[in-house]
Structures are given as structure tokens and as C-alpha cells.
Design an enzyme around this catalytic site. Structure first.
Site, short mmCIF file in Angstrom:
data_model
loop_
_atom_site.label_atom_id
_atom_site.label_comp_id
_atom_site.label_asym_id
_atom_site.label_seq_id
_atom_site.Cartn_x
_atom_site.Cartn_y
_atom_site.Cartn_z
N ASP A 77 0.69 -1.38 -0.02
CA ASP A 77 -0.03 0.01 0.06
C ASP A 77 0.87 1.19 -0.05
O ASP A 77 2.00 1.24 0.24
CB ASP A 77 -1.02 -0.11 1.25
CG ASP A 77 -2.21 0.94 0.93
OD1 ASP A 77 -2.27 1.54 0.23
OD2 ASP A 77 -3.10 0.60 1.91
N ASP B 235 -10.65 2.25 -3.63
CA ASP B 235 -11.41 2.19 -2.12
C ASP B 235 -12.85 2.42 -2.08
O ASP B 235 -13.33 2.08 -1.23
CB ASP B 235 -10.51 3.27 -1.27
CG ASP B 235 -9.18 2.71 -0.75
OD1 ASP B 235 -8.78 1.46 -0.91
OD2 ASP B 235 -8.64 3.46 -0.06
C1 DGJ Z 1 -5.89 1.89 1.78
C2 DGJ Z 1 -6.32 0.86 0.97
O1 DGJ Z 1 -6.82 1.21 -0.38
C3 DGJ Z 1 -7.28 -0.02 1.66
O2 DGJ Z 1 -7.72 -1.22 0.97
C4 DGJ Z 1 -6.77 -0.43 2.95
O3 DGJ Z 1 -5.64 -1.07 2.88
C5 DGJ Z 1 -6.11 0.68 3.76
N1 DGJ Z 1 -5.22 1.57 3.16
C6 DGJ Z 1 -5.62 0.40 4.82
O4 DGJ Z 1 -5.02 1.28 5.89
#
Ligand code: DGJ
Length: 701
Positions: A442, A509
Site C-alpha cells: 500500500d 477504495d
Molecule cells: C488504503 C487501501 O486502499 C485500503 O484497501 C486499506 O488497505 C487501507 N489503506 C488500510 O489502511
């Protein structure tokens, strides 16, 4: 294929031809495949250049800008020589495409300074893509400063192109935006230190003669410029952004640009097909290149930070029962991370939350019968972390200034080799000790306080990227069997640079099925569905509050790599049965859904995708009714990609019966979707998207 005759060079792919006049550094032709022949003489001199620099009476934007030791910016790159390289040269420190393609190297020299500009054209015949990069060699005796180096300059004939970009924001990536470029300069770019949610580097220019797709194999600041003068030509420049860029090149040093890719096609459908083939064959690599991707359950939207090992194991049990294959433990398993304000950098186990440590929890999940995956965010540091307390100098910040925080966090100074080595060590340890089969990498903020001790400010952005690529390439090489999924608060770094390391990417997201349709549709213009991670999440949706049936949420995810991201322990018995059927259906058709040829479907109020096997014997279409109006037009759809000359047995997934129709009718006729709308379901799901999946099977003769 690359062939030369005098100053003319032909670059042929299966369906396209590009003709260069190497000596004049001009394009004579780029479009549909030409018959064999060399009669290009009359086409010379139209002035569609392959490179440009200040100092001539020519004022469209430049591909190369140098500040020379003589104090001027002028450069006159004159043809010196060309050769065809059998081996594609690597671009030092940067990811790039790979495969069979031969490479043309062209050298141009600015005589007064002896600075050389090399252009590289690699021809990928199978996917009709040409990869282009540039390199500057400082042959002078003094330091020069490179202010801009575009990877590709392609001067297109005429003007008035429709320029399509894929824009958005967090949770709304890759929205298709189009405008007519009526002259002047249009720029699609990122200055965020990442390719960004706001403007993906993939762009399309549509003209009367066909469409051109451009992309960049790079994950940092990028810039795609279209510059035209009325009635003349339209210059397309693709490359790293020259925003705050100022690279010092000592005598004898060279600087290589990232690689741009360009593809010509008669229309957008063909362009997407070619880009998919190129990315699947020449960008994505490693053990997972053509391997079917596992159906996963990720705990993020199910628990956020609020979990313990009992909860995770209960989720894993129910995930296993439903048929999932991989359990991904997302953010919150390390340090004292119960919220997003702390612990980034402290990649050691939170024993309480993991119930004895990561290794133990991972083993328990494996015992349940699922493989184990782990979330990390390697490039970040929280100020409230042991790492920051012991190594405050690892953070990217400018001395004497309060740094800008995003999601409460700072970034690591990945331009520093010490920091890179630290990250390689600790992240490798996380993967080894949990024996993870999958890693979600991430990246949750943009860059602001770009600074590293001893680093020239104008070099920082790119030095960060070189550091990042060093780290990620070393880690990926160390764990060749691990499936890596990239993520940047969703699709913030969904680009060809990252896909060289991560075979798949978290697309957004926003997991709302309605929103996802346009996000995935936009993303799939330039990237294959095997790279597009798509998860079924809870209802009402956590980002939008929209409600959609479980069937629709699943159907949307069949357009990509399926996962579930919700509390699976909360499934009702009926839901468990439904999800079991979904996963079984997906697994049965996974090869087709993940690696078939994917098309976009549309109609009045209708969106959809259609994935067709290479031999065209089987296909699946997901059709979505976005809105329902009383007395609205009868929704219809034209299917795509089938064999016009054969008959198909068509059924609807989950419904009895089938009908037969010929491929040409299915593709050219307006197939009525009169009964797609169902009032009861619409009421139950507050007007959610109605969906249906069609299955096509060639009737055996
Ligand atoms: C951002 C990501 O896009 C989410 O899927 C998740 O992993 C969160 N970060 C966790 O902090």
C-alpha cells in the site's frame, strides 16, 4: 519487424506500420499496416518530428530541454547513426517492457556541445505496441543540466483531436473524460510524486484516421502534452514530468528516460484489446503472469483496525466455507496500530491482536485451508513510531519546516540508500516470518516535503522513484512465488511501472458496485482485467451508502480479479449459499474471466463487459441496468467479440433455459433486455443496479 532502406525505417507490427525518416528525425507515416514497399519519398518533409529542442524557429513544446555549459538552452540534434539491437536494452534503475521485440537505436548529436540524444523504438509485433525511450549522454567536458527529457515525441497530422484522459480522485479513479483539443496546449500530468488517482498516465488521442493510445512505464510524476497550431500538426509528448526537475549530468554521464508506449488502432475497442495484450505479455511478468489468481477474503472493510485473532480466524473459517482460497490480513496487525495515527515503520507483530504473532496466526489460517496474505505500507513512517523515535532522519522532511502530514503520516526518504536497505530488510522479514503467499503493498499519501540530505532538489522526485524501484525489485525477486498486489489508497499508482512488479492492483477504495462500474470500465481502457482487483463488499456500501444486491455486487467483480471484503461471519445462511455458488461459478470460469479478451458493452441506460475466450467458443457478459425510467427507452445491448459465423447457446446464469442465436445477430442486433428490471428487487435494493450474466457457448456443428 524493423527494416531500413536509406534514410527510411519501417517498424511493422501485425496490424500497424510506422515509417521514420531517421536522418530528418521525422515520422512519415503511422497507422494501419502498409503493404511491403518503400515509396515514401513524396511523404518526406511534412515536418512531423521525433524530437525537438529550443534554439530553432520552432515553438511547439520541446521534447528535450538542456541548460548547456555555454550558458544557453539551444541544441541542434543532428542525425549520427542507427542500429538494430537484437536484445532489448534494459533502462538502468527503471522498470520497462520485455519480450521478443527488436529495438531500433537512433543517435543524434549536438555538434557544439557533443551532447548526444539516443532514441529507442522497440517493436512488439504481437500487440501492435511500440515502446519508446530516450537517453542523453553528456559528451562535453563540462556539467550540463537536464531540464526535460520526454520519452516520446509523436507529431500527429492535423489538429482537432479528441483527447481522452482517465481522471478522478480518491475513490473515483479512472473516469473517462474527453474533450476536443481545439488548439493550444493541453496537459495531463501528475506533480504528486505518484502517477495519481487524479490523472492516470494512460491517454488516448482520437482523430478521423483512428486512435492513438499512450502510456508511460513509470509510477512517479508524469506529463502528457498535446500542443498544436491551427491547421498544422498536433505534437504529443509523453514522459516524466519536468515539474521541479533539474538533473545535473557531469561530463561522460548519461540519463535515461522511462519508457513510453504508443499504440495505433482503428477504434477504442481495438486499442483496449491491443493494450491488454501488450500489458499481459510484455509488462506483467513472473510466476503469476498467466496463472489464475486466487479468490481472496480481505478483512479491511469487515473489521478496519478493530480485530483480534479470534475474529480473524472466525472470518477465515467462514471464508473457507464459502470457497475462498486466500485470507488477507490488512492494516492494523503491527506495532500498536489501532488507528491510522501511529506505528508505520514498526513492522513487528502486535502480539495481542495477532494472538501470539504473525507466524502463529498465519499458520492457523493455513490450517483452516486458506493461504495467507499480508498488508504492508513500506514507504511510510508515523511520527508516533519507534522507527521515527530512533531514526527521525529517515523521514522525508525539510529541515526547519513543519512537514505536511497526510493521513497523519510522513513518507520515508526512499532516495537514501540506507533507508532503502532498511525497508528491504524489514519487509522481507515480514514476508519470511509469515510465509505469506500474497502481499498487498500500500501507499497512502502524495509527496510534499521532498528533501534528502545531499540530494539536488531538482533531482529528488526521480531519485525517490529510483530508490522505490530498487526496493520493490529486490523484494519481488527475493519472493518469486508470492503474488504481489499494488495499492495506493485504491488506484493511486495504477500504472505500467508498478505492473512490472505487481501482477494485480487494488483498483479503488470505493467498493460500491454502481461506482465500480465506471471505475473498472475506465481502468480497463488501458489495463487488462487480470490486473484489476475487485471486491464484493457489504451492503449498504461503506463509501456511498448505496444498496445493491449480492448478485450485482458479484457480477461487477467478475469484470476483474474477484475478492470479498466484508465480515464473512455476518453472512446469513442464504448469503453463504449464494456466495458459495458465486465463488464456484467464478472458479469454473476464472481462466476466461481473468485472461479472456474483454470488451465494453453499452446501450441506453446499459453498461457492461464481455469476456471472450481466444478461440471465441465461450464468453461471459455482465450486463447492468444503471437507471430505470417509466417510459424510458427499451434497454438493448449488442454483444461483442463473438464469431460472427457460428451459432451460440446463450443462457443466463442462475436461470433455467437457453436460446440459440448466431454470432452476427448477437453482435449486430439490438438484443432486448426488456425483463432485466424487476420491481421487487429494485424496491429491496433501493433502486440498485440490476444485473444479469449471460453465458455463451458455441454450438457444436
Ligand atoms: C488504503 C487501501 O486502499 C485500503 O484497501 C486499506 O488497505 C487501507 N489503506 C488500510 O489502511
Amino acid at each position: 519487424m524493423i527494416r531500413k532502406k536509406g534514410q527510411f525505417i519501417r517498424l511493422d507490427t501485425v496490424n500497424t506500420t510506422m515509417v521514420l525518416d531517421a536522418e530528418a528525425a521525422e515520422y512519415l507515416y503511422y497507422g494501419s499496416k502498409l503493404n511491403a514497399g518503400w515509396e515514401f519519398g513524396m511523404y518526406a518533409g511534412a515536418g512531423r518530428k521525433m524530437l525537438s529542442a529550443p534554439g530553432k524557429a520552432e515553438y511547439l513544446d520541446y521534447s528535450v530541454v538542456l541548460e548547456n555549459a555555454d550558458g544557453g538552452f539551444a541544441a541542434d540534434f543532428v542525425y549520427s547513426k542507427s542500429k538494430v539491437l537484437v536484445e532489448k536494452p534494459e533502462i538502468a534503475g527503471l522498470p520497462s517492457s520485455y519480450g521478443e521485440g527488436k529495438t531500433l537505436e537512433l543517435k543524434y548529436v549536438d555538434a557544439p556541445t557533443k551532447v548526444a540524444l539516443y532514441l529507442y523504438y522497440t517493436v512488439f509485433e504481437d500487440s501492435d505496441v511500440i515502446a519508446v525511450s530516450a537517453k542523453i549522454f553528456n559528451g562535453s567536458r563540462k556539467e550540463i543540466r537536464l531540464r526535460r527529457l520526454a520519452s516520446l515525441q509523436l507529431d500527429l497530422p492535423g489538429d482537432g483531436y479528441e483527447v481522452v484522459t482517465f481522471e478522478g480522485s480518491w475513490g473515483r479513479e479512472c473516469q473517462y473524460v474527453s474533450r476536443v483539443h481545439g488548439g493550444g496546449i493541453f496537459i495531463n500530468d501528475s506533480k504528486r510524486g505518484m502517477s495519481s488517482h487524479t490523472r492516470n498516465p494512460f491517454v488516448i488521442a482520437k482523430g478521423g484516421q483512428g486512435v492513438y493510445g499512450f502510456n508511460l512505464v513509470y509510477s512517479g510524476n508524469h506529463k502528457e502534452t498535446f500542443d498544436s497550431e491551427r491547421g498544422g500538426l498536433t505534437r504529443a509528448l509523453v514522459g516524466m514530468n519536468d515539474f521541479m526537475f533539474d538533473w545535473r549530468l557531469a561530463a561522460g554521464e548519461e540519463f535515461a528516460s522511462p519508457e513510453a508506449v504508443v499504440c495505433y488502432a482503428p477504434d477504442e475497442d481495438a486499442l483496449s484489446g491491443r493494450m491488454h495484450a501488450f500489458v499481459s505479455e510484455h509488462i506483467i511478468r513472473g510466476k503469476w503472469k498467466r496463472r489464475e489468481r486466487p479468490v481472496l477474503v480481505n478483512n479491511w472493510e469487515g473489521t478496519y483496525f478493530n480485530f483480534n485473532s479470534e475474529k480473524i480466524l472466525a472470518m477465515a473459517e467462514s471464508a473457507k466455507e464459502a470457497g475462498a482460497e486466500l485470507f488477507v490480513l490488512d492494516d492494523g496487525w503491527f506495532g500498536k496500530r489501532d488507528n491510522d495515527a501511529c506505528s508505520l515503520g514498526d513492522w513487528y507483530d502486535n502480539v495481542e491482536k495477532t494472538g501470539g504473532g504473525l507466524a502463529e496466526l498465519a499458520d492457523k489460517i493455513r490450517k483452516i485451508g486458506l493461504s495467507f496474505g499480508i498488508w504492508v505500507e513500506p514507504e511510510m513512517i508515523s511520527e508516533d513510531s519507534d522507527l521515527y523515535r530512533s531514526h527521525p532522519n529517515f523521514a522525508m522532511k525539510i529541515p526547519g519546516r513543519t512537514p505536511t502530514r497526510m493521513r497523519h503520516q510522513l513518507m520515508l526518504n526512499m532516495a537514501d540508500e540506507k533507508v532503502q536497505n532498511y525497508v528491504i530488510r524489514v519487509i522481507s522479514d515480514v514476508i519470511s516470518r509469515s510465509d505469506a503467499a500474497y502481499v498487498k503493498w500500500d501507499f497512502n499519501r502524495s509527496m510534499t516535503d521532498c528533501y534528502g540530505k545531499g540530494i539536488v532538489a531538482g533531482e529528488y522526485f526521480h531519485r525517490y522513484m529510483l530508490g522505490y524501484y530498487r526496493v520493490v525489485s529486490k523484494i519481488v525477486k527475493k519472493f518469486p512465488f508470492v503474488l504481489f498486489e499494488g495499492c495506493a489508497s485504491g488506484g493511486g499508482r495504477f500504472d505500467l511501472g508498478n505492473l512490472c512488479y505487481f501482477p494485480q492492483y487494488w483498483t479503488s477504495d470505493d467498493t460500491d458496485a454502481r461506482e465500480r462500474i465506471s471505475i473498472q470500465r475506465g481502468t480497463a481502457y488501458g489495463y487488462p482485467q487480470s490486473a484489476i482487483a475487485a471486491h464484493v463488499s457489504a451492503c449498504p456500501n461503506h463509501q456511498t451508502g448505496n444498496t445493491n444486491s449480492l448478485r450485482t455486487r458479484f457480477a461487477v467483480c467478475c469484470g476483474g480479479v474477484l475478492g470479498y471484503e466484508l465480515d464473512t461471519t455476518k453472512f446469513t445462511p442464504e448469503e453463504t449459499e449464494e456466495v458459495k455458488e458465486q465463488i464456484a461459478f467464478y472458479k469454473q470460469n476464472r481462466k476466461l474471466l481473468q485472461f479472456g479478451e474483454q470488451y465494453r458493452l453499452e446501450g441506453a441506460g446499459i453498461e457492461g463487459f464481455m469476456t471472450v475466450a481466444k478461440d471465441k467458443n465461450t464468453a461471459i457478459a455482465g450486463v447492468f441496468l444503471m437507471e430505470r425510467h417509466t417510459f424510458g427507452p427499451l434497454p438493448t445491448v449488442r454483444f461483442k467479440g463473438l464469431n460472427a459465423g457460428v451459432s451460440y447457446e446463450v443462457s443466463v446464469w442462475g436461470q433455467e433455459g437457453s436460446f440459440r442465436a448466431n454470432g452476427d445477430l448477437l453482435m449486430n442486433g439490438d438484443f432486448p433486455l426488456a425483463d432485466l428490471f424487476d420491481f421487487e428487487t429494485a424496491v429491496k435494493n433501493s433502486g440498485g443496479v440490476m444485473s444479469r450474466m449471460y453465458i455463451f457457448k458455441k454450438v457444436k456443428a
